[in-house]
Scaffold this active site. Structure first.
Site, short mmCIF file in Angstrom:
data_model
loop_
_atom_site.label_atom_id
_atom_site.label_comp_id
_atom_site.label_asym_id
_atom_site.label_seq_id
_atom_site.Cartn_x
_atom_site.Cartn_y
_atom_site.Cartn_z
N MET A 160 -5.73 -2.78 -6.42
CA MET A 160 -6.03 -3.49 -5.18
C MET A 160 -7.42 -3.11 -4.69
O MET A 160 -7.94 -2.05 -5.04
CB MET A 160 -4.98 -3.18 -4.11
CG MET A 160 -4.90 -1.74 -3.70
SD MET A 160 -3.79 -1.52 -2.29
CE MET A 160 -2.34 -2.36 -2.86
N PRO A 161 -8.04 -3.97 -3.89
CA PRO A 161 -9.38 -3.65 -3.38
C PRO A 161 -9.34 -2.40 -2.50
O PRO A 161 -8.34 -2.09 -1.86
CB PRO A 161 -9.76 -4.89 -2.56
CG PRO A 161 -8.86 -5.97 -3.05
CD PRO A 161 -7.58 -5.30 -3.44
N ALA A 162 -10.46 -1.69 -2.46
CA ALA A 162 -10.54 -0.48 -1.65
C ALA A 162 -10.57 -0.78 -0.16
O ALA A 162 -10.35 0.10 0.66
CB ALA A 162 -11.79 0.32 -2.04
N LEU A 163 -10.83 -2.03 0.19
CA LEU A 163 -10.88 -2.44 1.59
C LEU A 163 -9.95 -3.62 1.80
O LEU A 163 -10.02 -4.61 1.08
CB LEU A 163 -12.32 -2.84 1.98
CG LEU A 163 -12.62 -3.01 3.46
CD1 LEU A 163 -12.58 -1.66 4.17
CD2 LEU A 163 -13.99 -3.65 3.66
N GLY A 164 -9.06 -3.50 2.77
CA GLY A 164 -8.15 -4.58 3.11
C GLY A 164 -8.45 -5.12 4.49
O GLY A 164 -9.33 -4.62 5.20
N TYR A 184 4.83 -7.59 13.39
CA TYR A 184 3.65 -8.20 14.00
C TYR A 184 3.92 -9.64 14.43
O TYR A 184 3.15 -10.22 15.20
CB TYR A 184 2.47 -8.21 13.04
CG TYR A 184 1.97 -6.87 12.58
CD1 TYR A 184 2.42 -5.67 13.15
CD2 TYR A 184 1.02 -6.79 11.56
CE1 TYR A 184 1.96 -4.44 12.71
CE2 TYR A 184 0.55 -5.56 11.13
CZ TYR A 184 1.02 -4.40 11.69
OH TYR A 184 0.55 -3.19 11.23
N HIS A 195 7.98 0.50 7.51
CA HIS A 195 6.99 0.61 8.58
C HIS A 195 6.99 1.98 9.25
O HIS A 195 5.95 2.45 9.73
CB HIS A 195 7.26 -0.48 9.63
CG HIS A 195 6.05 -0.89 10.40
ND1 HIS A 195 5.82 -2.17 10.81
CD2 HIS A 195 4.99 -0.20 10.83
CE1 HIS A 195 4.68 -2.24 11.47
NE2 HIS A 195 4.16 -1.04 11.50
N GLY A 230 -6.50 -6.20 8.17
CA GLY A 230 -5.27 -6.08 8.92
C GLY A 230 -5.17 -7.06 10.08
O GLY A 230 -6.19 -7.55 10.58
N GLY A 247 0.39 1.36 -11.29
CA GLY A 247 -0.48 0.59 -12.18
C GLY A 247 -1.07 -0.64 -11.54
O GLY A 247 -1.99 -1.25 -12.09
N VAL A 248 -0.57 -1.03 -10.37
CA VAL A 248 -1.11 -2.18 -9.64
C VAL A 248 -2.49 -1.81 -9.08
O VAL A 248 -2.68 -0.69 -8.58
CB VAL A 248 -0.16 -2.60 -8.51
CG1 VAL A 248 -0.80 -3.65 -7.61
CG2 VAL A 248 1.14 -3.12 -9.07
N LYS A 263 5.44 -5.20 5.86
CA LYS A 263 6.25 -4.02 6.16
C LYS A 263 7.60 -4.44 6.72
O LYS A 263 7.69 -5.40 7.49
CB LYS A 263 5.54 -3.13 7.18
CG LYS A 263 4.09 -2.83 6.85
CD LYS A 263 3.43 -2.03 7.96
CE LYS A 263 1.92 -1.99 7.78
NZ LYS A 263 1.27 -3.28 8.07
N ASP A 301 -3.03 -7.31 5.04
CA ASP A 301 -1.92 -6.44 5.45
C ASP A 301 -1.33 -6.96 6.75
O ASP A 301 -2.01 -7.09 7.76
CB ASP A 301 -2.44 -5.02 5.67
CG ASP A 301 -1.38 -4.13 6.32
OD1 ASP A 301 -0.31 -3.94 5.72
OD2 ASP A 301 -1.64 -3.63 7.44
#
Length: 300
Positions: free
Chosen positions: A20-24, A56, A114, A26, A17-18, A81, A51
């Site tokens: 989020m935008p179609a583009l993130g 990282y 991850h 990274g 149900g959360v 992650k 993300d």
């Protein structure tokens, strides 16, 4: 989540149900010193999903950029992650604490594993059960996985109760992973594309050729007066995937975001699908072991 700078950014609703935008955006392999500037540029451009990952080693800088932006926390989707070194129930709960502290947040919007650990899958399951606990406690809004193949997902779901909301995987025109995409869709799992414009095909060893120079993609781009990168990102969006491009160059960051005001034809989508070589750029998921890929994740 409102439109940004007059641009309506499509939203994707996860199985939890959360939205989020179609583009993130990274930050893989982005050095800490560059991460703050890159994320600041992304947020100023209009990205609202960032993300990162414990492995990282730039979560702290992502958090700093978010604080500097002045944006309200509820406007952003923050994703990170858990690395394989921190798998296991208690270790994964502690991994959340480490990441939340570095990011400067109390709740992580999307927390994912991850990699699978095929040779020690019981650790993977225990780590995921910890994510389920964090979800139940409200410390994570959604949970998922990354680089899981159909067999990994089947084994995970047989030993857990929450279907992963996302599976972040290598997907680009030269490596589409059609079987995995279909498996994810069948089970209501959103496929997130890392290396969505195929960067891994030319920066890892250069042996696979550059998607940016592919004649099919270049011809489609020319017909739309767009760049090859924009065409590839549009390909992902129109096929229902979320794409997570990365860059440290402000102009490129903005270019990658300008993909919501044109549309590819079905013939274009089929032509790009036909570029699949079946050659993976990243490590083979079945070969991930703690002995080879393990690394300690610092406390601070």
């Amino acid at each position: 989540m409102p439109s940004v700078a007059g641009m309506d950014v499509p939203l994707i609703t996860l199985n939890s149900g959360v939205t989020m935008p179609a583009l993130g955006f990274g930050v893989f392999q982005t050095p800490p010193d560059d991460t703050v500037r890159a994320v600041e540029a992304a947020l100023a451009t209009g990205y609202r999903h960032i993300d990162t990952a414990a492995a990282y080693l730039n979560e702290r800088e992502v958090g700093e950029a978010i604080r500097r932006s002045g944006l309200a926390r509820e406007e952003l989707v923050v994703q990170t992650k858990v690395w394989i070194t921190d798998y296991g129930y208690d270790a994964t709960l502690h991994a959340f604490d480490k990441s939340a502290r570095k990011l400067g947040v109390e709740q992580i919007d999307l927390l994912i594993l991850h990699q699978a650990l095929p040779g020690e899958f019981e650790l993977t399951v225990e780590a995921y059960r910890a994510l389920e606990r964090l979800l139940a406690d409200g410390k994570a809004r959604a949970i998922g996985v990354s680089n899981f193949m159909p067999d990994h997902l089947s084994r995970l779901m047989s030993g857990s109760t929450v279907v992963p909301a996302v599976n972040q995987i290598e997907v680009h025109p030269y490596f589409r992973q059609s079987e995995l995409l279909a498996f994810d869709a069948e089970h209501g799992i959103l496929s997130q594309a890392w290396s969505p414009i195929g960067g891994i095909t030319f920066y890892r060893d250069g042996s696979h050729g550059s998607t940016l120079e592919d004649p099919v993609i270049k011809e489609i781009a020319a017909g739309h007066d767009r760049t090859p990168a924009q065409v590839m990102l549009r390909w992902h969006l129109q096929q229902g995937r979320q794409a997570i491009p990365k860059s440290v160059t402000p102009a490129r960051i903005a270019e990658n975001f300008a993909v919501f005001d044109f549309e590819l034809t079905e013939d274009h989508l089929v032509a790009i699908d036909g570029l699949d070589t079946g050659v993976r750029g990243g490590p083979e998921p079945e070969q991930i072991t703690r002995e080879q890929f393990g690394r300690p994740i610092p406390e601070d």
